[in-house]
Design a protein around this motif. Structure first.
Motif, PDB file in Angstrom:
ATOM      1  N   LEU A   1      32.284  26.119  56.665  1.00  8.03           N
ATOM      2  CA  LEU A   1      31.563  27.137  55.902  1.00  8.03           C
ATOM      3  C   LEU A   1      32.441  28.329  55.567  1.00  8.03           C
ATOM      4  O   LEU A   1      32.448  28.833  54.438  1.00  8.03           O
ATOM      5  CB  LEU A   1      30.329  27.589  56.694  1.00  8.03           C
ATOM      6  N   LEU A   2      33.222  28.786  56.561  1.00 16.66           N
ATOM      7  CA  LEU A   2      34.099  29.938  56.347  1.00 16.66           C
ATOM      8  C   LEU A   2      35.149  29.643  55.279  1.00 16.66           C
ATOM      9  O   LEU A   2      35.428  30.480  54.413  1.00 16.66           O
ATOM     10  CB  LEU A   2      34.775  30.325  57.668  1.00 16.66           C
ATOM     11  N   ASN A   3      35.698  28.437  55.381  1.00 21.68           N
ATOM     12  CA  ASN A   3      36.723  28.066  54.388  1.00 21.68           C
ATOM     13  C   ASN A   3      36.151  28.003  52.978  1.00 21.68           C
ATOM     14  O   ASN A   3      36.803  28.391  52.001  1.00 21.68           O
ATOM     15  CB  ASN A   3      37.342  26.721  54.754  1.00 21.68           C
ATOM     16  N   ASN A   4      34.906  27.502  52.871  1.00 20.21           N
ATOM     17  CA  ASN A   4      34.280  27.440  51.543  1.00 20.21           C
ATOM     18  C   ASN A   4      34.094  28.839  50.960  1.00 20.21           C
ATOM     19  O   ASN A   4      34.318  29.076  49.766  1.00 20.21           O
ATOM     20  CB  ASN A   4      32.924  26.742  51.635  1.00 20.21           C
ATOM     21  N   ILE A   5      33.647  29.766  51.844  1.00 19.18           N
ATOM     22  CA  ILE A   5      33.470  31.141  51.374  1.00 19.18           C
ATOM     23  C   ILE A   5      34.795  31.728  50.904  1.00 19.18           C
ATOM     24  O   ILE A   5      34.877  32.395  49.861  1.00 19.18           O
ATOM     25  CB  ILE A   5      32.856  32.006  52.502  1.00 19.18           C
ATOM     26  N   VAL A   6      35.862  31.462  51.708  1.00 21.80           N
ATOM     27  CA  VAL A   6      37.185  31.982  51.335  1.00 21.80           C
ATOM     28  C   VAL A   6      37.636  31.414  49.991  1.00 21.80           C
ATOM     29  O   VAL A   6      38.151  32.139  49.121  1.00 21.80           O
ATOM     30  CB  VAL A   6      38.218  31.640  52.427  1.00 21.80           C
ATOM     31  N   VAL A   7      37.423  30.108  49.833  1.00 20.45           N
ATOM     32  CA  VAL A   7      37.844  29.467  48.577  1.00 20.45           C
ATOM     33  C   VAL A   7      37.096  30.046  47.387  1.00 20.45           C
ATOM     34  O   VAL A   7      37.681  30.373  46.349  1.00 20.45           O
ATOM     35  CB  VAL A   7      37.640  27.938  48.656  1.00 20.45           C
ATOM     36  N   TRP A   8      35.768  30.187  47.531  1.00 18.24           N
ATOM     37  CA  TRP A   8      34.990  30.715  46.406  1.00 18.24           C
ATOM     38  C   TRP A   8      35.341  32.169  46.106  1.00 18.24           C
ATOM     39  O   TRP A   8      35.369  32.575  44.939  1.00 18.24           O
ATOM     40  CB  TRP A   8      33.495  30.588  46.699  1.00 18.24           C
ATOM     41  N   CYS A   9      35.601  32.922  47.176  1.00 19.72           N
ATOM     42  CA  CYS A   9      36.036  34.307  46.941  1.00 19.72           C
ATOM     43  C   CYS A   9      37.362  34.342  46.193  1.00 19.72           C
ATOM     44  O   CYS A   9      37.569  35.159  45.286  1.00 19.72           O
ATOM     45  CB  CYS A   9      36.158  35.047  48.276  1.00 19.72           C
ATOM     46  N   ALA A  10      38.260  33.460  46.613  1.00 22.82           N
ATOM     47  CA  ALA A  10      39.563  33.407  45.935  1.00 22.82           C
ATOM     48  C   ALA A  10      39.409  33.026  44.469  1.00 22.82           C
ATOM     49  O   ALA A  10      40.049  33.599  43.581  1.00 22.82           O
ATOM     50  CB  ALA A  10      40.475  32.412  46.648  1.00 22.82           C
ATOM     51  N   ILE A  11      38.528  32.045  44.246  1.00 16.21           N
ATOM     52  CA  ILE A  11      38.291  31.616  42.860  1.00 16.21           C
ATOM     53  C   ILE A  11      37.699  32.761  42.047  1.00 16.21           C
ATOM     54  O   ILE A  11      38.081  32.993  40.887  1.00 16.21           O
ATOM     55  CB  ILE A  11      37.358  30.395  42.833  1.00 16.21           C
ATOM     56  N   PHE A  12      36.759  33.481  42.665  1.00 14.55           N
ATOM     57  CA  PHE A  12      36.126  34.601  41.959  1.00 14.55           C
ATOM     58  C   PHE A  12      37.151  35.672  41.615  1.00 14.55           C
ATOM     59  O   PHE A  12      37.188  36.202  40.499  1.00 14.55           O
ATOM     60  CB  PHE A  12      35.015  35.178  42.838  1.00 14.55           C
ATOM     61  N   ILE A  13      38.011  35.986  42.604  1.00 14.83           N
ATOM     62  CA  ILE A  13      39.043  37.000  42.373  1.00 14.83           C
ATOM     63  C   ILE A  13      40.015  36.547  41.293  1.00 14.83           C
ATOM     64  O   ILE A  13      40.406  37.316  40.398  1.00 14.83           O
ATOM     65  CB  ILE A  13      39.781  37.314  43.683  1.00 14.83           C
ATOM     66  N   ILE A  14      40.411  35.276  41.384  1.00 15.03           N
ATOM     67  CA  ILE A  14      41.350  34.740  40.376  1.00 15.03           C
ATOM     68  C   ILE A  14      40.719  34.780  38.996  1.00 15.03           C
ATOM     69  O   ILE A  14      41.376  35.110  37.998  1.00 15.03           O
ATOM     70  CB  ILE A  14      41.764  33.308  40.757  1.00 15.03           C
ATOM     71  N   ALA A  15      39.405  34.430  38.949  1.00 13.24           N
ATOM     72  CA  ALA A  15      38.722  34.457  37.650  1.00 13.24           C
ATOM     73  C   ALA A  15      38.697  35.870  37.072  1.00 13.24           C
ATOM     74  O   ALA A  15      38.930  36.078  35.872  1.00 13.24           O
ATOM     75  CB  ALA A  15      37.297  33.925  37.812  1.00 13.24           C
ATOM     76  N   LEU A  16      38.408  36.857  37.961  1.00 15.70           N
ATOM     77  CA  LEU A  16      38.419  38.244  37.499  1.00 15.70           C
ATOM     78  C   LEU A  16      39.799  38.652  37.003  1.00 15.70           C
ATOM     79  O   LEU A  16      39.940  39.330  35.976  1.00 15.70           O
ATOM     80  CB  LEU A  16      37.966  39.167  38.637  1.00 15.70           C
ATOM     81  N   LEU A  17      40.805  38.244  37.780  1.00 17.78           N
ATOM     82  CA  LEU A  17      42.174  38.576  37.372  1.00 17.78           C
ATOM     83  C   LEU A  17      42.529  37.922  36.046  1.00 17.78           C
ATOM     84  O   LEU A  17      43.197  38.527  35.194  1.00 17.78           O
ATOM     85  CB  LEU A  17      43.160  38.140  38.463  1.00 17.78           C
ATOM     86  N   LEU A  18      42.090  36.666  35.876  1.00 18.15           N
ATOM     87  CA  LEU A  18      42.367  35.975  34.617  1.00 18.15           C
ATOM     88  C   LEU A  18      41.676  36.673  33.449  1.00 18.15           C
ATOM     89  O   LEU A  18      42.261  36.844  32.374  1.00 18.15           O
ATOM     90  CB  LEU A  18      41.905  34.520  34.711  1.00 18.15           C
ATOM     91  N   ILE A  19      40.402  37.055  33.683  1.00 20.74           N
ATOM     92  CA  ILE A  19      39.671  37.749  32.611  1.00 20.74           C
ATOM     93  C   ILE A  19      40.363  39.067  32.265  1.00 20.74           C
ATOM     94  O   ILE A  19      40.534  39.410  31.089  1.00 20.74           O
ATOM     95  CB  ILE A  19      38.217  37.996  33.053  1.00 20.74           C
ATOM     96  N   LEU A  20      40.768  39.797  33.313  1.00 25.83           N
ATOM     97  CA  LEU A  20      41.464  41.063  33.080  1.00 25.83           C
ATOM     98  C   LEU A  20      42.784  40.842  32.361  1.00 25.83           C
ATOM     99  O   LEU A  20      43.144  41.582  31.431  1.00 25.83           O
ATOM    100  CB  LEU A  20      41.705  41.769  34.424  1.00 25.83           C
ATOM    101  N   THR A  21      43.497  39.804  32.778  1.00 32.23           N
ATOM    102  CA  THR A  21      44.789  39.497  32.145  1.00 32.23           C
ATOM    103  C   THR A  21      44.610  39.151  30.675  1.00 32.23           C
ATOM    104  O   THR A  21      45.362  39.610  29.805  1.00 32.23           O
ATOM    105  CB  THR A  21      45.476  38.331  32.879  1.00 32.23           C
ATOM    106  N   VAL A  22      43.604  38.303  30.381  1.00 30.81           N
ATOM    107  CA  VAL A  22      43.338  37.909  28.988  1.00 30.81           C
ATOM    108  C   VAL A  22      42.957  39.125  28.146  1.00 30.81           C
ATOM    109  O   VAL A  22      43.411  39.293  27.010  1.00 30.81           O
ATOM    110  CB  VAL A  22      42.231  36.844  28.946  1.00 30.81           C
ATOM    111  N   ALA A  23      42.117  39.994  28.737  1.00 28.36           N
ATOM    112  CA  ALA A  23      41.697  41.193  27.994  1.00 28.36           C
ATOM    113  C   ALA A  23      42.880  42.102  27.690  1.00 28.36           C
ATOM    114  O   ALA A  23      43.042  42.595  26.565  1.00 28.36           O
ATOM    115  CB  ALA A  23      40.639  41.949  28.805  1.00 28.36           C
ATOM    116  N   LEU A  24      43.726  42.316  28.720  1.00 27.06           N
ATOM    117  CA  LEU A  24      44.899  43.159  28.511  1.00 27.06           C
ATOM    118  C   LEU A  24      45.849  42.535  27.495  1.00 27.06           C
ATOM    119  O   LEU A  24      46.452  43.242  26.669  1.00 27.06           O
ATOM    120  CB  LEU A  24      45.625  43.364  29.848  1.00 27.06           C
ATOM    121  N   LEU A  25      45.973  41.197  27.562  1.00 26.34           N
ATOM    122  CA  LEU A  25      46.850  40.509  26.613  1.00 26.34           C
ATOM    123  C   LEU A  25      46.339  40.659  25.185  1.00 26.34           C
ATOM    124  O   LEU A  25      47.114  40.896  24.252  1.00 26.34           O
ATOM    125  CB  LEU A  25      46.948  39.029  26.987  1.00 26.34           C
TER     126      LEU A  25
END
Length: 645
Positions: A355-379
């Motif tokens: 369960l803990l690992n799943n939460i970590v993975v989803w959090c990482a995915i969420f953060i990466i998605a935010l970073l990707l969205i921010l990167t695309v917007a800045l680009l």
């Protein structure tokens, strides 16, 4: 000349399948690949699973990277339909091998990691060891010494435990190559000798060839050229038999280096160009890079700086293509993703902290998605800003060009009106004194004087008339108002008419004016502007030809064009004035042989009308001997068709 280490990586790209293929005992044998292709094309009864295996065997044996990729992809399609993870893993690895040979390193490592993920948590440890060696090879190509060595060691440990001689010897060979490329020659020789002993014992020809060649490379770097050449020659002989071109190209580069160090540059260049040709034919970016660098060094040593610079540019282009920062970043990201996937597989096997690992993975995915969205917007913002800047710069450039063009036009007009005001004053001044002279001559009954005065008035009137006509036509041409109606124009008829107009002017100066108009030439042009061209050229010729001289007007057809030539025996044109003859620059006033005034406007008008009629004008002149003007105009389509028929 100091020894320059050739930048190469001799990497075994082939391993036998364990528990899957029983027939192959060696790899990269084009003859075997061709035989399997023949079976594929002649046997229509092969099942899907057998066809998949056959595709893999062809990819396994093929020496052409593009062919490997093609047949690995064909096999992958079938494997995915069969939902067979082992077959899919084989296909991913073989496609990765082909991509690696072509220098597409980030794509190759992605395929290797995907294959490794299919082995995670299974009992396919030997296949995982092969993938570790492949990953070590990729990082060796990128000169990432530590990561490469770590993966090689993991593979060696697996192969030792499984007692697989071929894979163990191959892994030892690649570790030796890694040490060699990092200038640890003693360690390299140790690993090469261990690998050679195993390959010799089991009779594995291609492995033996790679070892001999790599040992030769070490000997070359130690300055033992004769021994190095002997080992490389033995390796090449084996590789030629199995048609494995890639290592042959690498060893040719090494031989080029050996002969260059001996000062035998001609022979060194032969080996260097052979290596480059193989790399270009097979699309091997890494080998093209290495061969280009070696050729640049050889040409520089031989004193040919131009060729050295050419190949140095080619080397830099391919080096940057292989080692660019984006590729390195992608490889690092892929390796990180693989390590995370590997750890996750271990956690899944232990069934702890799921369960803990799943939460970590989803959090990482969420953060990466935010970073990707921010990167695309800045680009996007950056691209919009950059585009706006480029548009503004382009508009400024256009405005500046238009301003410069307008300044030039204004300067030309200023010069023109300055010339006109200066040169029209003479003829007008002549008229001012005429009335007084008429009275004086009339009172003295001087008939001869009155006749002479009449001739003077006529000449001045003609001079002013011609000047004003040219001025009007020039002004209209500058405003784009000159009517242009292209039609078939008979040059013979037009020239005869203008000869008649100029005859009196020629007779007044006792100049023989004659035309050579025996041939009928029909051009596609505007009749009025062509008449102006002929009239101005004849007037100019008469003006600058002394009494007793000759002016000729000729027409002909030359190379699909109508030619009008005006030839005089006049005073000629100085060489320093020929370049600007048709341009309205400075004070262009000049005087004819009997004091006729000219400002050069006629020739400017001639040039512009020739351009208007899509023609060309040439001038040949020699001071004291005369001048020839040649005007070329396009023949009518009917004339051209008649000549072609």
């Amino acid at each position: 000349m100091a020894m320059i280490r050739p930048f190469v990586h001799i990497i075994i790209l082939a391993y036998t399948f364990v528990g899957f293929f029983s027939s192959p005992t060696s790899a990269q044998d084009q003859t075997a690949a061709d035989s399997l292709l023949n079976v594929l094309h002649t046997d229509d009864t092969i099942s899907d699973s057998s066809r998949c295996v056959l595709y893999y065997e062809i990819a396994f044996y093929s020496t052409d990277p593009s062919e490997r990729i093609h047949y690995a992809e064909q096999a992958l399609k079938i494997a995915e339909e069969l939902q067979n993870d082992q077959l899919i893993a084989f296909g991913l690895r073989y496609k990765g091998n082909g991509l690696r040979s072509q220098g597409q390193l980030s794509e190759a490592i992605k395929h290797y990691l995907d294959a490794a993920s299919l082995y995670a948590g299974s009992n396919k440890g030997l296949e995982a060891g092969v993938i570790y060696i492949d990953l070590g090879d990729i990082y060796a190509i990128q000169n990432n010494y530590q990561n490469s060595l770590n993966y090689y060691r993991q593979g060696i440990n697996i192969f030792r435990q499984s007692k697989d001689s071929v894979k163990l010897a191959t892994a030892l060979l690649n570790v030796g190559e890694l040490y060699r490329t990092n200038q640890k020659l003693d360690s390299a020789i140790v690993y090469f000798q261990r690998s050679k002993a195993i390959f010799s014992k089991i009779g594995y020809a291609i492995g033996l060839a790679y070892n001999l060649g790599n040992i030769g490379l070490v000997l070359a770097e130690e300055g033992k050229y004769e021994l190095a050449e002997e080992n490389i020659a033995k390796a090449t002989a084996i590789l030629v038999k199995i048609d494995d071109q890639y290592p042959i190209a690498v060893f040719q580069t090494a031989l080029a280096d050996i002969y260059a160090n001996r000062g035998a540059y001609d022979q060194a260049l032969v080996y260097g160009h052979t290596s480059l040709k193989i790399g270009e034919e097979l699309g091997l970016k890494e080998q093209i890079r290495d061969a280009s660098l070696k050729l640049s060094e050889i040409y520089q040593s031989a004193g040919n700086s131009d060729e050295a610079y050419t190949y140095l540019k080619q080397y830099i282009a391919y080096r940057d293509s292989i080692n660019n920062e984006e590729t390195i970043r992608q490889m690092a990201d892929l390796r990180t993703a693989y390590e995370v996937s590997k750890k996750q597989a271990e956690v899944d096997l232990l069934q702890e902290q799921a369960l803990l690992n799943n939460i970590v993975v989803w959090c990482a995915i969420f953060i990466i998605a935010l970073l990707l969205i921010l990167t695309v917007a800045l680009l996007k913002i950056y691209r919009i800003k950059d585009r706006a800047i480029r548009i503004v710069r382009e508009r400024r450039r256009v405005i500046a060009a238009q301003r410069n063009q307008l300044d030039e036009v204004n300067k030309t007009k200023d010069r023109f009106f300055s010339i006109i005001s200066h040169d029209i004053r003479g003829p007008i001044s002549n008229f001012q004194g005429i009335s007084g002279l008429i009275n004086v001559l009339a009172e003295s009954n001087d008939a001869d004087g009155l006749k002479q005065l009449g001739s003077m008035m006529e000449a001045s009137a003609k001079e002013v008339s011609v000047l004003l006509d040219n001025l009007l036509e020039w002004a209209l041409s500058q405003e784009g108002k000159i009517p242009y109606h292209a039609e078939p124009v008979k040059l013979k008829e037009l020239c005869q008419a203008n000869l008649g107009i100029m005859l009196n002017m020629a007779m007044a100066k006792q100049i023989e004016l004659r035309g050579r108009l025996t041939q009928e030439v029909i051009v596609d042009a505007d009749k009025n502007s062509v008449s102006t061209i002929i009239r101005n050229l004849l007037s100019n010729a008469i003006k600058f030809t002394p009494e007793g001289g000759e002016v000729k007007l000729e027409i002909a057809e030359v190379d699909g064009m109508g030619l009008v030539s005006v030839i005089d025996t006049g005073i000629g044109i100085p060489k320093d004035k020929l370049n600007d003859l048709f341009q309205l620059k400075g004070m262009r006033s000049s005087w004819g042989t009997k004091g006729e005034k000219g400002i050069g406007l006629g020739l400017t008008l001639v040039y512009e009308f020739v351009q208007l009629n899509h023609g060309q004008i040439e001038v040949e002149s020699e001071e004291g001997k005369g001048t020839t003007f040649k005007v070329y105009l396009p023949l009518t389509k009917k004339t051209v068709l008649a000549e072609s028929n």
